[in-house]
Design a protein around this motif. Structure first.
Motif, PDB file in Angstrom:
ATOM      1  N   ARG A 162      26.977  45.983  48.521  1.00  0.00           N
ATOM      2  CA  ARG A 162      27.961  45.381  48.358  1.00  0.00           C
ATOM      3  C   ARG A 162      28.187  44.161  48.226  1.00  0.00           C
ATOM      4  O   ARG A 162      29.218  43.492  47.859  1.00  0.00           O
ATOM      5  CB  ARG A 162      29.074  45.964  49.113  1.00  0.00           C
ATOM      6  N   GLU A 163      27.651  43.992  50.094  1.00  0.00           N
ATOM      7  CA  GLU A 163      28.125  42.095  50.274  1.00  0.00           C
ATOM      8  C   GLU A 163      27.350  41.255  49.378  1.00  0.00           C
ATOM      9  O   GLU A 163      27.956  40.272  48.758  1.00  0.00           O
ATOM     10  CB  GLU A 163      27.928  41.878  51.941  1.00  0.00           C
ATOM     11  N   HIS A 164      26.056  41.911  48.908  1.00  0.00           N
ATOM     12  CA  HIS A 164      25.512  41.135  48.012  1.00  0.00           C
ATOM     13  C   HIS A 164      25.861  40.616  46.330  1.00  0.00           C
ATOM     14  O   HIS A 164      24.837  40.356  45.049  1.00  0.00           O
ATOM     15  CB  HIS A 164      23.884  40.789  48.157  1.00  0.00           C
ATOM     16  N   SER A 165      26.562  41.783  45.738  1.00  0.00           N
ATOM     17  CA  SER A 165      27.205  42.181  44.841  1.00  0.00           C
ATOM     18  C   SER A 165      27.566  40.759  43.339  1.00  0.00           C
ATOM     19  O   SER A 165      27.004  41.049  42.358  1.00  0.00           O
ATOM     20  CB  SER A 165      28.172  43.253  44.839  1.00  0.00           C
ATOM     21  N   GLY A 166      27.947  40.400  43.896  1.00  0.00           N
ATOM     22  CA  GLY A 166      28.427  38.554  43.900  1.00  0.00           C
ATOM     23  C   GLY A 166      26.902  37.959  43.085  1.00  0.00           C
ATOM     24  O   GLY A 166      27.566  37.978  42.234  1.00  0.00           O
ATOM     25  N   LYS A 167      26.431  37.875  44.734  1.00  0.00           N
ATOM     26  CA  LYS A 167      25.636  37.500  44.411  1.00  0.00           C
ATOM     27  C   LYS A 167      24.422  37.742  43.082  1.00  0.00           C
ATOM     28  O   LYS A 167      24.038  36.785  41.817  1.00  0.00           O
ATOM     29  CB  LYS A 167      23.996  36.254  45.029  1.00  0.00           C
ATOM     30  N   ALA A 168      23.983  39.291  43.241  1.00  0.00           N
ATOM     31  CA  ALA A 168      23.526  39.616  42.080  1.00  0.00           C
ATOM     32  C   ALA A 168      24.887  39.473  40.905  1.00  0.00           C
ATOM     33  O   ALA A 168      23.417  39.646  39.725  1.00  0.00           O
ATOM     34  CB  ALA A 168      23.418  41.163  42.331  1.00  0.00           C
ATOM     35  N   ALA A 169      25.886  39.090  40.368  1.00  0.00           N
ATOM     36  CA  ALA A 169      26.322  39.615  39.615  1.00  0.00           C
ATOM     37  C   ALA A 169      25.747  38.076  38.597  1.00  0.00           C
ATOM     38  O   ALA A 169      25.779  37.579  37.427  1.00  0.00           O
ATOM     39  CB  ALA A 169      28.141  39.303  39.380  1.00  0.00           C
ATOM     40  N   LYS A 205      28.652  52.337  36.632  1.00  0.00           N
ATOM     41  CA  LYS A 205      29.960  52.088  37.510  1.00  0.00           C
ATOM     42  C   LYS A 205      30.002  49.936  37.434  1.00  0.00           C
ATOM     43  O   LYS A 205      30.944  48.984  37.104  1.00  0.00           O
ATOM     44  CB  LYS A 205      30.428  52.503  38.693  1.00  0.00           C
ATOM     45  N   TRP A 206      28.239  49.476  38.432  1.00  0.00           N
ATOM     46  CA  TRP A 206      28.965  48.310  38.614  1.00  0.00           C
ATOM     47  C   TRP A 206      28.892  47.131  37.409  1.00  0.00           C
ATOM     48  O   TRP A 206      29.454  45.917  37.297  1.00  0.00           O
ATOM     49  CB  TRP A 206      27.218  48.259  39.287  1.00  0.00           C
ATOM     50  N   VAL A 207      28.698  47.207  36.216  1.00  0.00           N
ATOM     51  CA  VAL A 207      28.180  46.904  35.125  1.00  0.00           C
ATOM     52  C   VAL A 207      29.733  46.545  34.834  1.00  0.00           C
ATOM     53  O   VAL A 207      30.278  45.286  34.307  1.00  0.00           O
ATOM     54  CB  VAL A 207      27.733  47.070  34.175  1.00  0.00           C
ATOM     55  N   HIS A 208      30.810  46.848  35.258  1.00  0.00           N
ATOM     56  CA  HIS A 208      32.187  46.897  34.388  1.00  0.00           C
ATOM     57  C   HIS A 208      33.401  46.750  35.855  1.00  0.00           C
ATOM     58  O   HIS A 208      34.063  46.532  35.215  1.00  0.00           O
ATOM     59  CB  HIS A 208      32.028  48.608  34.654  1.00  0.00           C
ATOM     60  N   GLU A 209      32.448  46.448  36.504  1.00  0.00           N
ATOM     61  CA  GLU A 209      33.341  45.744  37.496  1.00  0.00           C
ATOM     62  C   GLU A 209      33.277  43.665  37.323  1.00  0.00           C
ATOM     63  O   GLU A 209      34.257  43.380  38.575  1.00  0.00           O
ATOM     64  CB  GLU A 209      32.546  45.470  39.301  1.00  0.00           C
ATOM     65  N   TYR A 210      33.144  43.003  36.416  1.00  0.00           N
ATOM     66  CA  TYR A 210      32.482  41.995  36.261  1.00  0.00           C
ATOM     67  C   TYR A 210      32.690  41.811  34.860  1.00  0.00           C
ATOM     68  O   TYR A 210      31.933  41.182  34.350  1.00  0.00           O
ATOM     69  CB  TYR A 210      31.270  41.524  36.868  1.00  0.00           C
ATOM     70  N   PRO A 211      34.278  41.917  34.126  1.00  0.00           N
ATOM     71  CA  PRO A 211      34.412  41.894  33.055  1.00  0.00           C
ATOM     72  C   PRO A 211      34.515  40.569  32.752  1.00  0.00           C
ATOM     73  O   PRO A 211      34.590  40.093  31.719  1.00  0.00           O
ATOM     74  CB  PRO A 211      35.619  42.343  33.035  1.00  0.00           C
ATOM     75  N   GLN A 212      34.517  39.846  33.737  1.00  0.00           N
ATOM     76  CA  GLN A 212      34.995  37.927  33.829  1.00  0.00           C
ATOM     77  C   GLN A 212      33.740  37.639  33.328  1.00  0.00           C
ATOM     78  O   GLN A 212      33.430  36.381  32.899  1.00  0.00           O
ATOM     79  CB  GLN A 212      35.372  37.514  34.916  1.00  0.00           C
ATOM     80  N   HIS A 213      32.497  38.516  33.056  1.00  0.00           N
ATOM     81  CA  HIS A 213      30.832  37.423  33.467  1.00  0.00           C
ATOM     82  C   HIS A 213      30.376  38.232  32.081  1.00  0.00           C
ATOM     83  O   HIS A 213      29.390  37.746  31.366  1.00  0.00           O
ATOM     84  CB  HIS A 213      30.519  37.779  34.159  1.00  0.00           C
ATOM     85  N   PHE A 214      30.061  39.684  32.261  1.00  0.00           N
ATOM     86  CA  PHE A 214      29.991  40.838  30.951  1.00  0.00           C
ATOM     87  C   PHE A 214      30.330  41.892  30.826  1.00  0.00           C
ATOM     88  O   PHE A 214      31.242  42.666  31.310  1.00  0.00           O
ATOM     89  CB  PHE A 214      28.083  40.727  31.371  1.00  0.00           C
ATOM     90  N   LYS A 215      29.713  42.317  29.738  1.00  0.00           N
ATOM     91  CA  LYS A 215      30.515  43.928  28.886  1.00  0.00           C
ATOM     92  C   LYS A 215      29.699  44.037  28.607  1.00  0.00           C
ATOM     93  O   LYS A 215      28.082  44.449  27.831  1.00  0.00           O
ATOM     94  CB  LYS A 215      31.722  42.943  27.767  1.00  0.00           C
ATOM     95  N   VAL A 216      29.406  45.552  28.393  1.00  0.00           N
ATOM     96  CA  VAL A 216      28.720  46.289  27.728  1.00  0.00           C
ATOM     97  C   VAL A 216      28.398  46.608  26.335  1.00  0.00           C
ATOM     98  O   VAL A 216      30.055  46.924  25.913  1.00  0.00           O
ATOM     99  CB  VAL A 216      28.514  48.076  28.258  1.00  0.00           C
ATOM    100  N   TYR A 225      23.382  47.770  25.102  1.00  0.00           N
ATOM    101  CA  TYR A 225      23.556  45.618  25.712  1.00  0.00           C
ATOM    102  C   TYR A 225      24.465  45.225  26.456  1.00  0.00           C
ATOM    103  O   TYR A 225      25.240  45.521  26.841  1.00  0.00           O
ATOM    104  CB  TYR A 225      23.113  44.732  24.740  1.00  0.00           C
ATOM    105  N   LEU A 226      24.634  44.126  27.817  1.00  0.00           N
ATOM    106  CA  LEU A 226      24.784  43.874  28.209  1.00  0.00           C
ATOM    107  C   LEU A 226      25.088  42.546  27.737  1.00  0.00           C
ATOM    108  O   LEU A 226      24.160  41.340  27.306  1.00  0.00           O
ATOM    109  CB  LEU A 226      24.653  43.241  30.132  1.00  0.00           C
TER     110      LEU A 226
END
Length: 465
Positions: A162-169, A205-216, A225-226
């Motif tokens: 969870r703490e690393h999630s932003g860097k992974a995004a 779940k995770w791919v939908h938590e950063y709609p400002q960066h990417f979408k499915v 596709y992402l």
């Protein structure tokens, strides 16, 4: 007298090869000689070539010379193989309702754990008594569960992810920015899940938590596709630029030609670096296109094309937590990242930048500059967590008597114990099978399991390294 008639008269002599060469009938190949045979009915000399294709063995990883092998990185590969098997088993148990599973069910999933026969699944579990427990129910069915220490480790991993999630995004977004069409198949990104520190539920779940960066998005052929939402110029700076030039994020940065040298680290026993020093220096000075710049105009096979591919692979490896990847995973992205077909050839050619370990069923490629000996120079918290798990693996100890449950009456679901499958275990549901299939890419080593204290003994200087 014609040349052919002269040959037909002389060809019966024992020196057929020399005669044919003397009269210019063929040019001898420097690789493999043709077979000379007679056709007496026509009085001619026929040259037959081997039907099989000749392969150059100098490019094969297994045949490379001993002085190119890196002792310390082979040790790192072996340790990764050991801990990967254990992590697969821990994730399988974590997905169970009570975090416990019949051993016979695990035996059917030994391919996912990467523990082929004749290795015993019970012996494998017993090697880590600080992580796993074995118990029998009243029907004599053997079950596997985790210790309290292992459960605490999984909770700690969830917190770190969870703490690393932003860097992974950020890393996933930068992968999309490097791709030619600014989108990547979701299944291919799944190969990098552990290496990037993505959660197990990143697809749902995770791919939908950063709609400002990417979408499915779904393609016409029903492939997920992402896709990149918005280009971020502040992230279009390579890790090499940050390390060498000290540049930070810049909102006005535009990717283009780069003239940065790649960090080099050769094995201590590799002496040919002096012979090829001039070529290496020339390669390092050659400009190349940034991985974030549009590469569709580059000519495949050109020097500019190949060096830009090296920069892309260097950037991808820099994103990973351990600065290593399975080579198969990189080859999946050749088309999306505009890279050559034969990536392995580039890895082997540029030994000082990359190192390929052939241990196991699949090759692993390292960034040599990221390691000091067998250890990473910079370790993120998830790598430190993995080393903590590794420290609890491989303790032989005494084989304890397998206890029998005495308080199973507290379990409400009696079917959880009875088991309806023919071997007495609980049948696996479809969602469990799908969850296990996601783990298949985690275990990348071969089938052998080694205790931690045996690893260093396996790689002594007198071995073939």
């Amino acid at each position: 007298m014609t040349r052919l008639r002269i040959i037909s008269k002389i060809v019966a002599s024992s020196n057929e090869w020399g005669v044919a060469r003397e009269f210019g009938c063929f040019v001898a190949s420097p690789v493999r000689s043709p077979t000379l045979r007679r056709n007496w009915s026509f009085g001619q000399v026929l040259l037959t070539w081997p039907q099989h294709r000749f392969m150059t063995t100098s490019k094969r990883v297994q045949d490379r010379s001993k002085d190119k092998r890196v002792h310390d990185l082979e040790i790192a590969t072996e340790k990764h193989k050991v801990v990967s098997k254990v992590l697969v088993l821990m994730e399988m148990l974590k997905k169970e309702p009570e975090m416990i599973i019949p051993v016979r069910s695990l035996d059917r999933c030994r391919n996912q754990i990467n523990l082929p026969r004749p290795h015993s699944i019970v012996d494998f579990i017993r090697k880590s008594p600080k992580l796993f427990e074995l118990c029998k129910d009243r029907n004599g069915l053997l079950w596997c569960g985790m210790t309290k220490e292992a459960e605490d480790l999984l909770e700690e991993e969830e917190k770190l992810i969870r703490e690393h999630s932003g860097k992974a995004a950020e890393y996933v977004t930068r992968m999309l920015m490097m791709s030619v069409n600014k989108r990547l198949p979701l299944d291919k990104i799944a190969h990098f899940r552990r290496e990037f520190g993505l959660p197990a539920d990143f697809r749902s779940k995770w791919v939908h938590e950063y709609p400002q960066h990417f979408k499915v998005v779904k393609s016409p052929d029903e492939v997920d596709y992402l896709e990149l939402i918005e280009w971020n110029p502040a992230w279009a700076i390579t890790e090499l630029e940050k390390a060498v030039l000290g540049v930070s994020e810049s909102a006005s940065h535009a990717p283009g030609l780069l003239s940065l040298s790649f960090p080099l680290k050769f094995p201590a026993t590799y002496k040919k670096v002096y012979r090829y020093g001039g070529k290496i220096e020339h390669f390092q000075k050659r400009s190349y296109l940034s991985p974030y710049a549009d590469a569709r105009g580059l000519q495949p096979g050109s020097k500019e094309f190949d060096k830009r591919a090296i920069a892309v692979m260097h950037e991808l490896l820099s994103f990973t937590m351990e600065k290593r990847l399975v080579t198969d995973h990189l080859t999946h992205f050749r088309r999306e990242f505009v890279m050559p077909q034969k990536l392995m050839r580039l890895f082997l050619k540029h030994l000082g930048i990359f190192y390929v370990s052939e241990r196991g069923k699949r090759f692993s490629v390292f960034l040599t500059g990221a390691y000091e000996g067998a250890e990473l120079i910079q370790k993120c918290p998830l790598v430190i967590w993995k080393e903590k798990v590794l420290s609890l693996i491989g303790y032989r100890g005494k084989k304890k008597r397998i206890e029998t449950f005495t308080d199973l009456s507290d379990v409400e679901d009696n079917e959880f114990l009875g088991g309806s499958s023919e071997d007495g275990g609980t049948p696996m549901q479809l969602d469990q099978i799908e969850a296990i299939s996601e783990l298949e890419d985690v275990a990348v080593g071969d089938g052998s399991f080694m205790d931690i204290h045996e690893i260093d003994n396996e790689y002594k200087p007198h071995d073939s390294l």
